[in-house]
Design an enzyme around this catalytic site. Structure first.
Site, PDB file in Angstrom:
ATOM      1  N   HIS A 169      66.210 -61.572 -51.542  1.00 15.23           N
ATOM      2  CA  HIS A 169      65.427 -60.470 -51.050  1.00 15.23           C
ATOM      3  C   HIS A 169      66.757 -59.862 -50.341  1.00 15.23           C
ATOM      4  O   HIS A 169      66.879 -58.770 -50.021  1.00 15.23           O
ATOM      5  CB  HIS A 169      64.353 -60.671 -50.697  1.00 15.23           C
ATOM      6  CG  HIS A 169      63.692 -59.855 -50.321  1.00 15.23           C
ATOM      7  ND1 HIS A 169      62.219 -59.391 -50.466  1.00 15.23           N
ATOM      8  CD2 HIS A 169      63.683 -58.703 -48.937  1.00 15.23           C
ATOM      9  CE1 HIS A 169      61.930 -58.004 -49.350  1.00 15.23           C
ATOM     10  NE2 HIS A 169      62.695 -57.871 -48.812  1.00 15.23           N
ATOM     11  N   GLU A 170      66.974 -60.698 -49.267  1.00 13.72           N
ATOM     12  CA  GLU A 170      67.836 -60.032 -48.343  1.00 13.72           C
ATOM     13  C   GLU A 170      69.535 -59.096 -48.349  1.00 13.72           C
ATOM     14  O   GLU A 170      69.552 -58.592 -48.435  1.00 13.72           O
ATOM     15  CB  GLU A 170      68.607 -60.482 -47.633  1.00 13.72           C
ATOM     16  CG  GLU A 170      67.718 -62.009 -46.329  1.00 13.72           C
ATOM     17  CD  GLU A 170      66.861 -60.236 -45.685  1.00 13.72           C
ATOM     18  OE1 GLU A 170      66.771 -59.896 -45.333  1.00 13.72           O
ATOM     19  OE2 GLU A 170      65.045 -60.700 -46.107  1.00 13.72           O
ATOM     20  N   GLY A 187      62.828 -63.292 -42.844  1.00  8.09           N
ATOM     21  CA  GLY A 187      64.111 -62.881 -43.133  1.00  8.09           C
ATOM     22  C   GLY A 187      64.224 -61.103 -42.682  1.00  8.09           C
ATOM     23  O   GLY A 187      63.652 -60.675 -42.648  1.00  8.09           O
TER      24      GLY A 187
HETATM   25 ZN   LIG Z   1      62.763 -56.675 -47.224  1.00  7.88          ZN
END
Ligand SMILES: [Zn+2]
Length: 171
Positions: free
Chosen positions: A135-136, A46
């Protein structure tokens, strides 16, 4: 083109990104190509635009590491609209290379986002994909995974990074 990945310490990583307002433009499409190229070059699953120094709410994800075109995802202005369960797995970040820590995340997450054409969609992911969503989207809110670990562990990582920076190994 492959962008260099911005490392922890750069304020862009801790600044909330701005929403995208223009879709389906040649600039956006070529930027997305560059994001995928940069993510694959860095061997990540990602990448968020702030990680290449661009404060826009754009992320690309590919949990197959470029092996399966069906796994290529573009998330523009994404938000989490549902989550359930929990999972604890080791997590790392291209902007904090060399470190990994167990992070507790929701196990199943539904997001709402726009694609490059400006069409809204919803998508549910589990396990690694759910982790990538969280996370993104954190990145787009100026938040890093180390904000989810204990203060003690976070300080230890920060100290090590300061040392690396002093010797010129963190640039
Ligand atoms: Zn990261």
């Amino acid at each position: 083109m492959v962008y260099p990945i911005v490392k922890y310490g750069d304020p862009v990583l801790e600044t909330p990104a701005e929403p995208v307002t223009e879709f389906n433009t040649p600039e956006l499409n070529s930027f997305l190509d560059d994001m995928f190229e940069s993510m694959y070059a860095a061997k990540g699953v990602g990448l968020a635009a702030p990680q290449i120094g661009i404060g826009r709410r754009i992320s690309v994800i590919d949990t197959s590491n470029g092996q399966d075109p069906a796994k290529r995802l573009v998330l523009i202005n994404p938000e989490i609209v549902g989550q359930e369960g929990s999972q604890v797995e080791e997590e790392g970040c291209l902007s904090i290379p060399g470190f990994r820590e167990p992070v507790k995340r929701a196990k199943r997450v539904t997001i709402r986002a726009y694609n490059a054409k400006g069409e809204q969609f919803e998508l549910t992911g589990e396990d690694l994909l759910a982790r990538a969503f969280q996370h993104e989207i954190d990145h787009l809110n100026g938040r890093l995974y180390i904000s989810h670990i204990s203060a003690l562990k976070r300080d230890l990582i920060r100290r090590k990074i300061r040392k690396l920076a002093k010797s010129g190994e963190w640039a």
